[in-house]
Scaffold this motif. Structure first.
Motif, PDB file in Angstrom:
ATOM      1  N   PRO A  38      83.743  39.202 131.681  1.00  0.00           N
ATOM      2  CA  PRO A  38      83.685  38.270 130.541  1.00  0.00           C
ATOM      3  C   PRO A  38      84.756  38.601 129.513  1.00  0.00           C
ATOM      4  CG  PRO A  38      81.821  39.794 130.527  1.00  0.00           C
ATOM      5  CD  PRO A  38      82.517  39.963 131.846  1.00  0.00           C
ATOM      6  N   THR A  40      85.805  39.293 126.113  1.00  0.00           N
ATOM      7  CA  THR A  40      85.130  39.694 124.875  1.00  0.00           C
ATOM      8  C   THR A  40      85.620  38.893 123.673  1.00  0.00           C
ATOM      9  OG1 THR A  40      86.690  41.494 124.659  1.00  0.00           O
ATOM     10  CG2 THR A  40      84.534  42.043 125.546  1.00  0.00           C
ATOM     11  N   ASN A  41      86.868  38.496 123.695  1.00  0.00           N
ATOM     12  CA  ASN A  41      87.370  37.692 122.579  1.00  0.00           C
ATOM     13  C   ASN A  41      86.559  36.414 122.432  1.00  0.00           C
ATOM     14  OD1 ASN A  41      89.630  39.143 121.546  1.00  0.00           O
ATOM     15  ND2 ASN A  41      90.661  38.728 123.473  1.00  0.00           N
ATOM     16  N   GLN A 104      90.951  41.899 110.491  1.00  0.00           N
ATOM     17  CA  GLN A 104      91.453  40.908 111.439  1.00  0.00           C
ATOM     18  C   GLN A 104      90.658  40.935 112.734  1.00  0.00           C
ATOM     19  OE1 GLN A 104      95.572  41.924 111.742  1.00  0.00           O
ATOM     20  NE2 GLN A 104      96.151  40.697 109.970  1.00  0.00           N
ATOM     21  N   ARG A 106      87.606  41.700 112.887  1.00  0.00           N
ATOM     22  CA  ARG A 106      86.210  41.391 112.564  1.00  0.00           C
ATOM     23  C   ARG A 106      85.279  42.493 113.069  1.00  0.00           C
ATOM     24  NH1 ARG A 106      89.208  38.247 110.335  1.00  0.00           N
ATOM     25  NH2 ARG A 106      88.862  36.008 110.054  1.00  0.00           N
TER      26      ARG A 106
ATOM     27  N   GLU B  37      92.066  36.676 106.322  1.00  0.00           N
ATOM     28  CA  GLU B  37      92.740  37.384 107.409  1.00  0.00           C
ATOM     29  C   GLU B  37      92.488  36.587 108.676  1.00  0.00           C
ATOM     30  OE1 GLU B  37      94.666  39.888 107.319  1.00  0.00           O
ATOM     31  OE2 GLU B  37      94.271  40.798 105.361  1.00  0.00           O
ATOM     32  N   PRO B  38      93.528  36.318 109.442  1.00  0.00           N
ATOM     33  CA  PRO B  38      93.325  35.553 110.676  1.00  0.00           C
ATOM     34  C   PRO B  38      92.405  36.299 111.634  1.00  0.00           C
ATOM     35  CG  PRO B  38      95.543  36.451 110.559  1.00  0.00           C
ATOM     36  CD  PRO B  38      94.920  36.656 109.214  1.00  0.00           C
ATOM     37  N   ASN B  39      91.623  35.581 112.373  1.00  0.00           N
ATOM     38  CA  ASN B  39      90.702  36.163 113.331  1.00  0.00           C
ATOM     39  C   ASN B  39      91.434  36.427 114.640  1.00  0.00           C
ATOM     40  OD1 ASN B  39      88.818  36.433 115.432  1.00  0.00           O
ATOM     41  ND2 ASN B  39      87.248  35.424 114.205  1.00  0.00           N
ATOM     42  N   THR B  40      91.659  37.693 114.918  1.00  0.00           N
ATOM     43  CA  THR B  40      92.439  38.014 116.118  1.00  0.00           C
ATOM     44  C   THR B  40      91.751  37.533 117.388  1.00  0.00           C
ATOM     45  OG1 THR B  40      91.478  40.214 116.084  1.00  0.00           O
ATOM     46  CG2 THR B  40      93.678  39.991 115.175  1.00  0.00           C
ATOM     47  N   ASN B  41      90.447  37.532 117.372  1.00  0.00           N
ATOM     48  CA  ASN B  41      89.745  37.049 118.563  1.00  0.00           C
ATOM     49  C   ASN B  41      90.141  35.617 118.877  1.00  0.00           C
ATOM     50  OD1 ASN B  41      88.007  39.221 119.368  1.00  0.00           O
ATOM     51  ND2 ASN B  41      86.890  38.893 117.469  1.00  0.00           N
ATOM     52  N   ALA B  42      90.131  34.813 117.853  1.00  0.00           N
ATOM     53  CA  ALA B  42      90.478  33.406 118.048  1.00  0.00           C
ATOM     54  C   ALA B  42      91.934  33.266 118.485  1.00  0.00           C
ATOM     55  CB  ALA B  42      90.235  32.634 116.761  1.00  0.00           C
ATOM     56  N   HIS B  44      93.810  35.412 120.081  1.00  0.00           N
ATOM     57  CA  HIS B  44      94.029  35.854 121.450  1.00  0.00           C
ATOM     58  C   HIS B  44      93.435  34.863 122.440  1.00  0.00           C
ATOM     59  CE1 HIS B  44      94.212  40.104 119.602  1.00  0.00           C
ATOM     60  NE2 HIS B  44      95.353  39.467 119.504  1.00  0.00           N
ATOM     61  N   LEU B  45      92.324  34.301 122.031  1.00  0.00           N
ATOM     62  CA  LEU B  45      91.695  33.326 122.904  1.00  0.00           C
ATOM     63  C   LEU B  45      92.596  32.110 123.061  1.00  0.00           C
ATOM     64  CD1 LEU B  45      89.236  32.585 124.496  1.00  0.00           C
ATOM     65  CD2 LEU B  45      88.229  31.633 122.425  1.00  0.00           C
ATOM     66  N   ASN B  50      97.395  39.038 124.135  1.00  0.00           N
ATOM     67  CA  ASN B  50      96.649  40.033 123.390  1.00  0.00           C
ATOM     68  C   ASN B  50      97.575  41.203 123.072  1.00  0.00           C
ATOM     69  OD1 ASN B  50      94.615  41.411 122.203  1.00  0.00           O
ATOM     70  ND2 ASN B  50      93.198  41.191 123.887  1.00  0.00           N
ATOM     71  N   THR B  82      97.887  46.946 118.854  1.00  0.00           N
ATOM     72  CA  THR B  82      96.730  47.742 118.493  1.00  0.00           C
ATOM     73  C   THR B  82      96.349  48.569 119.708  1.00  0.00           C
ATOM     74  OG1 THR B  82      96.019  45.923 117.093  1.00  0.00           O
ATOM     75  CG2 THR B  82      94.414  47.632 117.520  1.00  0.00           C
ATOM     76  N   LEU B  83      95.780  49.725 119.454  1.00  0.00           N
ATOM     77  CA  LEU B  83      95.452  50.639 120.547  1.00  0.00           C
ATOM     78  C   LEU B  83      93.947  50.807 120.664  1.00  0.00           C
ATOM     79  CD1 LEU B  83      96.847  54.191 121.143  1.00  0.00           C
ATOM     80  CD2 LEU B  83      96.665  52.266 122.709  1.00  0.00           C
ATOM     81  N   ARG B 103      89.633  45.617 130.750  1.00  0.00           N
ATOM     82  CA  ARG B 103      89.703  44.282 131.334  1.00  0.00           C
ATOM     83  C   ARG B 103      88.948  43.279 130.478  1.00  0.00           C
ATOM     84  NH1 ARG B 103      88.314  43.881 137.309  1.00  0.00           N
ATOM     85  NH2 ARG B 103      89.583  42.022 136.992  1.00  0.00           N
ATOM     86  N   GLN B 104      87.782  43.679 130.017  1.00  0.00           N
ATOM     87  CA  GLN B 104      86.989  42.766 129.202  1.00  0.00           C
ATOM     88  C   GLN B 104      87.721  42.393 127.922  1.00  0.00           C
ATOM     89  OE1 GLN B 104      83.344  44.905 128.679  1.00  0.00           O
ATOM     90  NE2 GLN B 104      82.453  44.131 130.575  1.00  0.00           N
ATOM     91  N   ASN B 105      88.490  43.326 127.435  1.00  0.00           N
ATOM     92  CA  ASN B 105      89.219  43.051 126.202  1.00  0.00           C
ATOM     93  C   ASN B 105      90.575  42.414 126.462  1.00  0.00           C
ATOM     94  OD1 ASN B 105      87.812  44.088 123.620  1.00  0.00           O
ATOM     95  ND2 ASN B 105      87.324  45.581 125.195  1.00  0.00           N
ATOM     96  N   ARG B 106      90.846  42.171 127.725  1.00  0.00           N
ATOM     97  CA  ARG B 106      92.099  41.517 128.107  1.00  0.00           C
ATOM     98  C   ARG B 106      93.310  42.227 127.495  1.00  0.00           C
ATOM     99  NH1 ARG B 106      88.407  39.653 130.664  1.00  0.00           N
ATOM    100  NH2 ARG B 106      88.058  37.458 131.210  1.00  0.00           N
TER     101      ARG B 106
END
Lengths: 314, 314
Positions: A38, A40-41, A104, A106, B37-42, B44-45, B50, B82-83, B103-106
């Motif tokens: 899945p 995660t983002n 950023q 979150r 602050e921009p949402n990095t999740n969004a 990257h999605l 990423n 980011t690490l 992998r989940q975090n792509r």
DNA sequence: AACAATTTCGCAAACGTTTGTTGTAAAAAC
DNA sequence: GTTTTTACAACAAACGTTTGCGAAATTGTT
């Protein structure tokens, strides 16, 4: 590929009762075959819950913080959280960047250790105001509206000072860290209360090992009979000066320090130290974070008690 | 709030030419005021890019790895990456979990150091096949289809041995680590080839500082005129024995080690060491990663050469 | 004044999920 | 045989962005 909808797949994967066992099986098998993981983002975006903690530390390459990090990371893994480890490099600019990164991303919470000169915690207050718990550790602000976990700063200083007094030392060289930090203030205050009039104390503040070495080298001219260091960092510098001066520990000069325990054991004889365990502190920080997330958001200051570990240096 | 659309805000924030300066200014001011602050999740999605790297390491609490991590983190920050730092705890189960987390975090790439017994790199191959570059460091697989960055294991041993021979030492106590590890084998073989018949070498293998201390204490009976340690860990134990025996360095016994550099500088005089810099290795790993991302995906094995850092111990 | 060119912005789709609601069979109850 | 329940699955909206495309407003050109 299976001729079923995305929502069915989603539910099948998480064992939702609405989905038949037959479908679940087909879905799981295909997911395995495709090495599906899945995103995660997407999950975090959709659920607006992020199982990610930020950890801001001056440097991971440090005998105290590395064990702190190890402890927190371990606990995070157990609880299904991920840790974003950021280095501030003891530079307040980087510290700010790190906080920004946390926002950023979150993160669900932040563990932070202030950079040396920093007394401005507005950024952290903002974080807290947006519902992101902040746990300060080690180098914490004076502000008493925050949640802080520390080593027994005063306690460890008292133990160290008491030991020196007990040994009937008469002229002590005492090295403390940056005077702006609350950890320094607390240790110094408690320390000096114990030493009181019992002996002469030469107090110095140093910011790094090099300075500790230089200050010690100079102060040795006054022939102190004992040396106290507030941290490992300071100890390494001070000991360098002591060794270069050719002094014998403990006969020429007694030494006692506050430490994680690794460095003091490198010398001969072992340096007597008051233990401050990064590992224990990390565990405490994590449980505090979890309590906070569970609802207990009262400001508090938790202390990991210190113990004296006798070496042969005093 | 500004009466303009989301897309206009997005463009304004990134200085898109379509947007007027006036609007940009208004948007930026409000963004600042709101601490947006921009949402990095969004991001990257949406962009399916990423800027996150994964780093898998046995433990962050380690002389060598902590500086490796520090270096990589530093470079990541500079380049806007980011690490995600994961500890395998030298346990292959945790290592697998860590890969899964990546992998989940792509993640856009992975730096990894294999756990001790691990020879199975299928998981990493899968990652690579999905377009995620994998850089192996330090403990790398034998497989020669991979990208690896390592210290000059043989090279550093050769330099150390050469120095001892050059100084005309006649009886050397040489301490190596676990004989099962490839790093030990490489160093020992290269080392002994250089010493050859030039001097008498007492070889011992030790697994930890305590053992190093005990072995050294015993071996000192034979009055070696020099001591070589394969690692910091070993050095700390051996030096303990040397100091307890009251020997003077370098007059009674010369000392040389292979090290990251921190520990040798704690002693007096500074211990001469062949530098194996986790920091340099980290920098190399990072540039290799970036090259890979830029397109150069050829398998390769890069070596960080070691240099002799003279102290006063030989 | 009419038209073209330019500047500025909004619409809508998409990224990969989750989840409330709705639909539709088959099974059960009457 | 009709209705009700149950079991299963699909629909659609939403999370916060980015970005191609089209539209409106402004400006420039004849």
């Amino acid at each position: 590929m299976l001729g079923i909808s995305i929502s069915t797949v989603s539910r099948a994967l998480k064992d939702h009762p609405d989905i038949s066992d037959k479908t679940k099986l087909r879905v799981r098998e295909l997911a395995d075959a495709l090495d599906y993981e899945p995103n995660t983002n997407a999950i975090h975006l959709r659920t607006s819950k992020n199982n990610l903690f930020g950890l801001i530390v001056p440097s991971v390459a440090n005998f105290f913080y590395d064990s702190f990090i190890a402890a927190v990371e371990e606990e995070c893994r157990k609880s299904g959280y991920t840790l974003l480890i950021l280095q501030s490099g003891d530079d307040s600019r980087s510290e700010q960047d790190s906080v920004k990164l946390c926002r950023q991303n979150r993160v669900a919470g932040v563990f932070t250790c202030l950079t040396s000169g920093n007394t401005n915690i507005d950024l952290y207050k903002k974080l807290k105001n947006t519902g992101v718990p902040v746990i300060f550790f080690d180098k914490v602000p004076d502000d008493n509206e925050e949640i802080k976990v520390c080593m027994a700063d005063a306690g460890s200083a008292i133990i160290a000072a008491g030991t020196i007094v007990e040994k009937n030392k008469k002229k002590l060289l005492a090295l403390f860290g940056n005077p702006g930090l609350s950890i320094t203030k607390k240790r110094e205050k408690a320390f000096l209360e114990v030493t009181g009039n019992n002996l002469q104390v030469l107090v110095h503040h140093v910011d790094n090992p090099e300075e500790a070495k230089a200050v010690t080298a100079a102060a040795l001219q006054q022939q102190p009979d004992s040396l106290f260091c507030m941290s490992d960092e300071i100890l390494t510098g001070a000991m360098k000066a002591v060794l270069e001066a050719g002094l014998k520990v403990p006969d020429d000069i007694a030494v006692i320090t506050i430490s994680n325990g690794f460095i003091p054991k490198l010398y001969h004889p072992d340096i007597t130290y008051v233990e401050t365990s990064g590992y224990k502190l990390g565990k405490l920080a994590f449980t505090t974070m979890m309590e906070n997330i569970a609802g207990d958001q009262a400001p508090k200051e938790l202390i990991v008690e210190s113990v004296l570990v006798p070496g042969g240096s005093i």
